[in-house]
Each structure stands twice: as structure tokens, then as C-alpha cells.
Design an enzyme around this catalytic site. Structure first.
Site, PDB file in Angstrom:
ATOM      1  N   ASP A   1     -31.863  39.491   0.638  1.00 45.90           N
ATOM      2  CA  ASP A   1     -32.392  40.942   0.581  1.00 45.90           C
ATOM      3  C   ASP A   1     -33.990  41.009   0.469  1.00 45.90           C
ATOM      4  O   ASP A   1     -34.371  42.028   0.436  1.00 45.90           O
ATOM      5  CB  ASP A   1     -31.984  41.616  -0.945  1.00 45.90           C
ATOM      6  CG  ASP A   1     -32.533  40.539  -2.226  1.00 45.90           C
ATOM      7  OD1 ASP A   1     -32.131  39.216  -2.251  1.00 45.90           O
ATOM      8  OD2 ASP A   1     -32.849  41.119  -3.394  1.00 45.90           O
ATOM      9  N   HIS A   2     -34.513  39.784   0.606  1.00 43.09           N
ATOM     10  CA  HIS A   2     -36.013  39.911   0.972  1.00 43.09           C
ATOM     11  C   HIS A   2     -36.378  39.193   2.232  1.00 43.09           C
ATOM     12  O   HIS A   2     -37.626  39.336   2.757  1.00 43.09           O
ATOM     13  CB  HIS A   2     -36.864  38.996  -0.052  1.00 43.09           C
ATOM     14  CG  HIS A   2     -36.757  39.190  -1.457  1.00 43.09           C
ATOM     15  ND1 HIS A   2     -37.605  39.856  -2.171  1.00 43.09           N
ATOM     16  CD2 HIS A   2     -35.592  39.580  -2.389  1.00 43.09           C
ATOM     17  CE1 HIS A   2     -37.395  40.197  -3.432  1.00 43.09           C
ATOM     18  NE2 HIS A   2     -35.697  40.033  -3.591  1.00 43.09           N
TER      19      HIS A   2
ATOM     20  N   HIS B   1     -37.185  31.309 -10.076  1.00 40.49           N
ATOM     21  CA  HIS B   1     -35.975  32.444  -9.801  1.00 40.49           C
ATOM     22  C   HIS B   1     -34.846  31.294  -9.118  1.00 40.49           C
ATOM     23  O   HIS B   1     -33.857  31.878  -8.441  1.00 40.49           O
ATOM     24  CB  HIS B   1     -36.393  32.959  -8.379  1.00 40.49           C
ATOM     25  CG  HIS B   1     -35.661  34.226  -7.987  1.00 40.49           C
ATOM     26  ND1 HIS B   1     -34.940  34.850  -9.042  1.00 40.49           N
ATOM     27  CD2 HIS B   1     -35.095  34.305  -6.850  1.00 40.49           C
ATOM     28  CE1 HIS B   1     -34.236  35.830  -8.289  1.00 40.49           C
ATOM     29  NE2 HIS B   1     -34.159  35.176  -6.803  1.00 40.49           N
TER      30      HIS B   1
ATOM     31  N   HIS C   1     -37.617  46.815  -7.440  1.00 43.80           N
ATOM     32  CA  HIS C   1     -36.517  45.807  -7.598  1.00 43.80           C
ATOM     33  C   HIS C   1     -35.428  46.156  -8.820  1.00 43.80           C
ATOM     34  O   HIS C   1     -34.978  45.229  -9.481  1.00 43.80           O
ATOM     35  CB  HIS C   1     -36.845  44.361  -7.758  1.00 43.80           C
ATOM     36  CG  HIS C   1     -35.974  43.415  -7.080  1.00 43.80           C
ATOM     37  ND1 HIS C   1     -35.072  42.741  -8.047  1.00 43.80           N
ATOM     38  CD2 HIS C   1     -35.742  42.877  -5.958  1.00 43.80           C
ATOM     39  CE1 HIS C   1     -34.243  42.078  -7.336  1.00 43.80           C
ATOM     40  NE2 HIS C   1     -34.761  41.934  -5.951  1.00 43.80           N
TER      41      HIS C   1
ATOM     42  N   ASP D   1     -38.982  37.605  -6.947  1.00 42.26           N
ATOM     43  CA  ASP D   1     -38.144  37.470  -7.808  1.00 42.26           C
ATOM     44  C   ASP D   1     -38.443  36.394  -8.850  1.00 42.26           C
ATOM     45  O   ASP D   1     -38.707  35.511  -8.773  1.00 42.26           O
ATOM     46  CB  ASP D   1     -36.744  37.535  -7.484  1.00 42.26           C
ATOM     47  CG  ASP D   1     -36.252  38.688  -6.853  1.00 42.26           C
ATOM     48  OD1 ASP D   1     -37.237  39.774  -6.614  1.00 42.26           O
ATOM     49  OD2 ASP D   1     -35.311  38.713  -6.284  1.00 42.26           O
TER      50      ASP D   1
ATOM     51  N   HIS E   1     -34.120  34.333  -0.182  1.00 45.63           N
ATOM     52  CA  HIS E   1     -32.924  35.627  -0.388  1.00 45.63           C
ATOM     53  C   HIS E   1     -33.045  36.326   0.518  1.00 45.63           C
ATOM     54  O   HIS E   1     -33.873  37.031   0.981  1.00 45.63           O
ATOM     55  CB  HIS E   1     -32.883  35.846  -1.794  1.00 45.63           C
ATOM     56  CG  HIS E   1     -32.521  34.847  -2.957  1.00 45.63           C
ATOM     57  ND1 HIS E   1     -32.709  34.950  -4.207  1.00 45.63           N
ATOM     58  CD2 HIS E   1     -31.684  33.725  -2.558  1.00 45.63           C
ATOM     59  CE1 HIS E   1     -32.008  33.845  -4.738  1.00 45.63           C
ATOM     60  NE2 HIS E   1     -31.656  33.117  -3.938  1.00 45.63           N
TER      61      HIS E   1
ATOM     62  N   HIS F   1     -39.543  34.673  -0.944  1.00 47.00           N
ATOM     63  CA  HIS F   1     -38.504  33.932  -0.987  1.00 47.00           C
ATOM     64  C   HIS F   1     -37.194  33.963  -0.037  1.00 47.00           C
ATOM     65  O   HIS F   1     -37.395  35.173   0.610  1.00 47.00           O
ATOM     66  CB  HIS F   1     -38.018  33.727  -2.487  1.00 47.00           C
ATOM     67  CG  HIS F   1     -37.169  35.064  -3.298  1.00 47.00           C
ATOM     68  ND1 HIS F   1     -37.752  35.966  -3.505  1.00 47.00           N
ATOM     69  CD2 HIS F   1     -36.190  34.940  -3.322  1.00 47.00           C
ATOM     70  CE1 HIS F   1     -37.003  36.998  -3.797  1.00 47.00           C
ATOM     71  NE2 HIS F   1     -35.755  36.550  -3.818  1.00 47.00           N
TER      72      HIS F   1
END
Length: 304
Positions: free
Chosen positions: A67-68, A140, A269, A211, A65, A63
């Protein structure tokens, strides 16, 4: 085949953990690495591993976001600056193409290799003679996906001991028999290789979740896999907080592993509120429900 965890933290890096990324070592199978998610500084983590940028064949983003994702433009640029000319395929939700093209264009970056960007939909996203990858949506808040990686079954082994016991001398004939051929011996006897080959060896299978809160598609994505990688952002007592933010707890991940009949669960995570020692408490919570659980840690290597 093994998993190399490059980052196991949630949201933002800490002194002990970088943000999310995991590499799948397929050097023995196809002379390459696959990457799942690419949080900020993933390429710095790679420097401490056996992963080589030029050998990264595919990158799968769960996805969008940060942090990914935020480590991806830098990694793509470094792969180019290292002189790689090998093709790379990038998979991710709708928007990944615009993100990468904008980042590369606005930064004046260039690539020395062909880059194919595939915006995924639920279902099969890749298949060849060795491996297939499928994906299902998770829950998510923004589009988030999990990936299921399945290796093709391998041919069974040749029963050489039985052939030798029956008076057949090892040599070039064995290779033909191993291929399933029928061969004629000097005495006129016909030997069918299929009669001496054991059953196919089941290929390895992995489910890597992005997530997510608990979702009805989880058991389908992970059904019967050898290894399931799943987030456990918070402890069991904080389920309401975890779920309200689109995340899962220890017990929720473990319940899914049990329901899906997986062989091993690897949790990752982790919220920044937990240091490495406290993650052992999260691991213990999972093991009360699903004993075959391990806790990932940065630069940790897990054989499949």
C-alpha cells in the site's frame, strides 16, 4: 512549500481514500515535486492535482508494503511514456532496487530518463545547498523509515527603509548591499551591507513517518519541525490492536507531537473502518492532547 495528500488510507483503498502517497510541492524552491510513498493508483490521483510526472525529482519510499509501493512501477513507466528526460532519484529500504529492476524487466518497460536507486541507511541520505534529508528507522515488523526534510536558512532581508532614510538612493547599489557587500558612495562614505541585513530566516522543516508503533527514535526524527505527518490507523481505545500490527493510534501520534515540540501535526493512514466523517472523531481525539492537529484527506493541500 506545501504538502499534497494523494492517498490517506491504510492497507487498501476505499471509495473515499486511496492508499498512501504524499507529494511535497517545491516548485517555488527548486521547480520540482518530491513524492513520499507511492501506493497503487497514485498516478491516477496525480491527474487531479498540479503535480507533473516530469517535474518529480525524487521519490522516497518509507517501507516495502504494497500500500506504499505498488503504484511505483506504473508511475515510473508513465513518466517515461510522457517523454520525460529529467533524472529521477528513488530512495527506499534494502530491496527497493531489486523490486524496481524486476518489475521493469519482466514487464518489458523502458525509461527515457536516468533513474538512480539509493537503498537507504539511517542518517543523511541527501543534501545540497537548499535542502537536506535524513532518515531514522521505525518499528513496523519490516524495515520502515521516517524522513526528516530540512530547508537551509535563508538570508535576512535588506532594510531598504533605513537606507532610504539615511539618504541612500534605491538602485543597483541595493542589490550589492543585499549580497552583503561593502560599497563606496560618491561622497566617499563606505556602507557595509551586512549592517543593513536582518537575521537569517529559519528554513522550513518536515518529518514524514512511515508506518510504525510508538518508537524511541520518534522524538529525534520530529524534534521541533514545522509539520509532522504521522499515521493514526486506529482510535485511542484500540491501542493493543494497532500496536500488535505495527501501527499507532490517535493519542500515540499526538503524544509524540507534544513530546517532540512540533508546530503542527497532520494525521493520515486511516483504517478503512472510518469514513471521512468518522475521521473527525479521530481528529478530536488528537486535539485533546495536541490542539494544533489537522486530518489529511485525499487531494488535500496543506501549506507549510
Amino acid at each position: 512549500m506545501e504538502l499534497i495528500f494523494l492517498g490517506t488510507g491504510a492497507g487498501m483503498p476505499s471509495k473515499e481514500r486511496n492508499v498512501t502517497s504524499v507529494a511535497l510541492n517545491l516548485m517555488a524552491e527548486r521547480n520540482s515535486f518530491w513524492l513520499f510513498d507511492c501506493g497503487e493508483a497514485t498516478q491516477h490521483q496525480i491527474l487531479h492535482t498540479q503535480v507533473k510526472l516530469g517535474r518529480i525529482e525524487k521519490i522516497f519510499i518509507t517501507h516495502l508494503h504494497g500500500d506504499h509501493l505498488f503504484g511505483l512501477p506504473g508511475l515510473l513507466g508513465s513518466r517515461s511514456m510522457s517523454g520525460s528526460t529529467e533524472p529521477l532519484t528513488l530512495y527506499g529500504p534494502t530491496g527497493i532496487k531489486a523490486f524496481i529492476e524486476s518489475a521493469l524487466s519482466l514487464s518489458g518497460s523502458y525509461l527515457t530518463y536516468p533513474l538512480d536507486i539509493v537503498e537507504i541507511q539511517p542518517g543523511l541520505v541527501f543534501k545540497d545547498a537548499q535542502i537536506e534529508v535524513s532518515t531514522l528507522p521505525l518499528t513496523h515488523g519490516i524495515a520502515s523509515f521516517g524522513y526528516r526534510i530540512e530547508e537551509s536558512d535563508k538570508p535576512g532581508t535588506l532594510d531598504a527603509a533605513r537606507l532610504i532614510a539615511e539618504g541612500i538612493t534605491p538602485g543597483p547599489l541595493f542589490q550589492r548591499l543585499k549580497s552583503g557587500e561593502s560599497v563606496t558612495l560618491d561622497n566617499g562614505q563606505i556602507i557595509n551591507g551586512q549592517d543593513y541585513i536582518g537575521p537569517n530566516q529559519k528554513g522550513k522543516s518536515i518529518a514524514i513517518f512511515g508506518d510504525t508503533t510508538p518508537t524511541e527514535l520518534g522524538p529525534q526524527l520530529a524534534a521541533g519541525v514545522d509539520v509532522m505527518v504521522h499515521e493514526t490507523t486506529l482510535e485511542a481505545s484500540m491501542a493493543e490492536q494497532a500496536n500488535s500490527r505495527g501501527h499507532s493510534t490517535t493519542h500515540q501520534a499526538a503524544e509524540l507531537a507534544k513530546q517532540a515540540g512540533v508546530k503542527k501535526l497532520i494525521i493520515t493512514h486511516f483504517s478503512g473502518r472510518y469514513d471521512r466523517d468518522e475521521c473527525q472523531r479521530l481528529l478530536a481525539e488528537c486535539r485533546t492532547i495536541f490542539p494544533a492537529t489537522d486530518a489529511a484527506y485525499d487531494l488535500g493541500v496543506f501549506e507549510i
